[in-house]
Motif scaffolding. Structure first.
Motif, short mmCIF file in Angstrom:
data_model
loop_
_atom_site.label_atom_id
_atom_site.label_comp_id
_atom_site.label_asym_id
_atom_site.label_seq_id
_atom_site.Cartn_x
_atom_site.Cartn_y
_atom_site.Cartn_z
N ASN A 1 6.85 33.27 52.80
CA ASN A 1 7.27 34.64 52.49
C ASN A 1 8.40 35.13 53.39
O ASN A 1 8.97 36.19 53.16
CB ASN A 1 6.08 35.60 52.54
CG ASN A 1 5.39 35.61 53.88
OD1 ASN A 1 5.85 34.98 54.84
ND2 ASN A 1 4.27 36.32 53.97
N GLU B 1 15.75 31.20 48.33
CA GLU B 1 15.16 31.72 47.10
C GLU B 1 15.18 30.69 45.97
O GLU B 1 14.61 30.92 44.91
CB GLU B 1 15.90 32.98 46.65
CG GLU B 1 15.79 34.14 47.65
CD GLU B 1 14.36 34.59 47.87
OE1 GLU B 1 13.54 34.48 46.94
OE2 GLU B 1 14.05 35.05 49.00
N LYS C 1 8.77 28.89 46.04
CA LYS C 1 8.95 30.34 45.93
C LYS C 1 9.20 30.79 44.49
O LYS C 1 8.83 31.89 44.10
CB LYS C 1 10.09 30.80 46.84
CG LYS C 1 9.80 30.64 48.32
CD LYS C 1 10.77 31.40 49.18
CE LYS C 1 10.56 32.89 49.06
NZ LYS C 1 11.39 33.66 50.01
N GLN C 2 9.83 29.93 43.71
CA GLN C 2 10.12 30.30 42.33
C GLN C 2 8.90 30.18 41.41
O GLN C 2 8.85 30.83 40.37
CB GLN C 2 11.25 29.42 41.78
CG GLN C 2 12.62 29.75 42.35
CD GLN C 2 13.73 28.99 41.66
OE1 GLN C 2 13.51 27.96 41.03
NE2 GLN C 2 14.95 29.49 41.77
N CYS D 1 5.33 29.94 42.66
CA CYS D 1 4.01 30.27 43.22
C CYS D 1 4.00 31.70 43.75
O CYS D 1 4.99 32.17 44.30
CB CYS D 1 3.66 29.30 44.36
SG CYS D 1 3.62 27.57 43.87
N TYR D 2 2.85 32.35 43.59
CA TYR D 2 2.73 33.74 44.02
C TYR D 2 1.38 33.95 44.69
O TYR D 2 0.44 33.18 44.52
CB TYR D 2 2.86 34.69 42.82
CG TYR D 2 4.11 34.48 42.01
CD1 TYR D 2 5.31 35.04 42.41
CD2 TYR D 2 4.09 33.71 40.85
CE1 TYR D 2 6.47 34.85 41.67
CE2 TYR D 2 5.24 33.51 40.11
CZ TYR D 2 6.42 34.08 40.52
OH TYR D 2 7.56 33.88 39.79
N GLY D 3 1.30 35.04 45.44
CA GLY D 3 0.03 35.49 45.99
C GLY D 3 -0.74 34.44 46.75
O GLY D 3 -0.24 33.83 47.70
N LEU E 1 0.92 30.88 47.08
CA LEU E 1 2.06 30.86 48.00
C LEU E 1 1.56 30.86 49.44
O LEU E 1 2.06 30.12 50.30
CB LEU E 1 2.98 32.06 47.75
CG LEU E 1 4.28 32.09 48.56
CD1 LEU E 1 5.16 30.90 48.22
CD2 LEU E 1 5.03 33.39 48.31
N CYS F 1 -0.87 26.94 38.96
CA CYS F 1 0.31 27.81 38.91
C CYS F 1 1.17 27.41 37.71
O CYS F 1 2.01 26.49 37.82
CB CYS F 1 1.12 27.70 40.20
SG CYS F 1 0.23 28.24 41.67
N LYS G 1 3.77 28.64 36.15
CA LYS G 1 5.24 28.67 36.27
C LYS G 1 5.74 27.51 37.11
O LYS G 1 6.78 26.92 36.82
CB LYS G 1 5.70 29.99 36.87
CG LYS G 1 7.22 30.13 36.85
CD LYS G 1 7.70 31.49 37.32
CE LYS G 1 9.22 31.57 37.24
NZ LYS G 1 9.74 32.87 37.73
#
Length: 234
Positions: free
Chosen positions: A8, A13, A18-19, A21-23, A26, A122, A124
């Motif tokens: 984070n 970018e 990072k493109q 995975c989230y929360g 990540l 994930c 995406k």
């Protein structure tokens, strides 16, 4: 590496992680990844090394190299920050190619179990990987076809265009954003350093490029693109 850069906080970018995975995921990757610094010429991994995971280029550039039965090397891919390494070895127990830093680089490493869990959880990330694999396969097949049909002039021009498309150039100096030796150019082009030397002289006399040791300056990138316009890889 003592001061690991958390995902984070990473400024890259374009990174696959990072493109896609989230929360929670990540954070999980950020907590469990490893980071290693490599100097230019260092091996990230070698042919026959065991495969323990996948590599993400946070900073720098890397060449992926195969060696023929006769000991001749060929660069099958060059990769920049944000891209992945070692994906061609997944499903195998040992690498069948080498990865070497083209410049000082910072590489993140994720072990297989976490990588597979990330793909499964994930969507995406998995979706991006599918398109990346498809693009890689298409470009690899097209390169094999092109090199079988190209003459030396076209091969060297294509090596420059490929390097330019991956790393770009300084908009003010027109200098390629990576230093390449004649052998590097030959290994990308699928020819010899001697043939590259002769072709570089021709390109210089035609005012297409200029050289400063290992630095390449594009004087007329459009002319180089025209040379290989029949072979353009999408």
């Amino acid at each position: 590496m003592k001061n690991k850069i958390e995902c984070n906080e990473c400024k890259n970018e374009k990174c696959f992680i990072k493109q896609g995975c989230y929360g929670e995921w990540l954070n999980k990757i950020s907590s469990n990844k490893y980071q290693h610094s490599y100097k230019k010429g260092d091996y990230i991994f070698r042919e026959d090394d065991p495969i323990y995971g996948i590599h993400f280029i946070q900073q720098g550039g890397v060449k992926v190299v195969t060696t023929s039965l006769h000991g001749r090397e060929q660069i099958v891919r060059i990769a920049k920050e944000g891209q992945i390494l070692g994906h061609r070895g997944l499903g195998k127990t040992n690498y069948f190619f080498n990865a070497v830093a083209l410049m000082d680089s910072l590489i993140c490493f994720v072990e297989n179990e976490l990588y597979y869990d990330t793909v499964m959880n994930c969507p995406k990330f998995a979706f991006n990987l599918i398109f990346f694999y498809a693009s890689e396969l298409r470009r690899a097949e097209q390169r094999v076809k092109n090199q079988a049909q190209m003459n030396i002039r076209e091969k060297v021009a294509m090596a420059f265009i490929y390097s330019y498309e991956v790393f770009g150039m300084n908009p003010e100096t027109k200098m390629l954003n990576i230093s390449l030796s004649r052998q590097d150019i030959a290994d990308i082009a699928g020819t010899t350093a001697e043939q590259v030397t002769r072709q570089l002289s021709d390109f210089e006399s035609e005012k297409l490029i200029a050289r400063n040791k290992r630095e390449i300056i594009f004087l007329n990138i459009k002319r180089l693109e025209d040379i290989v316009s029949d072979y353009k890889i999408e």
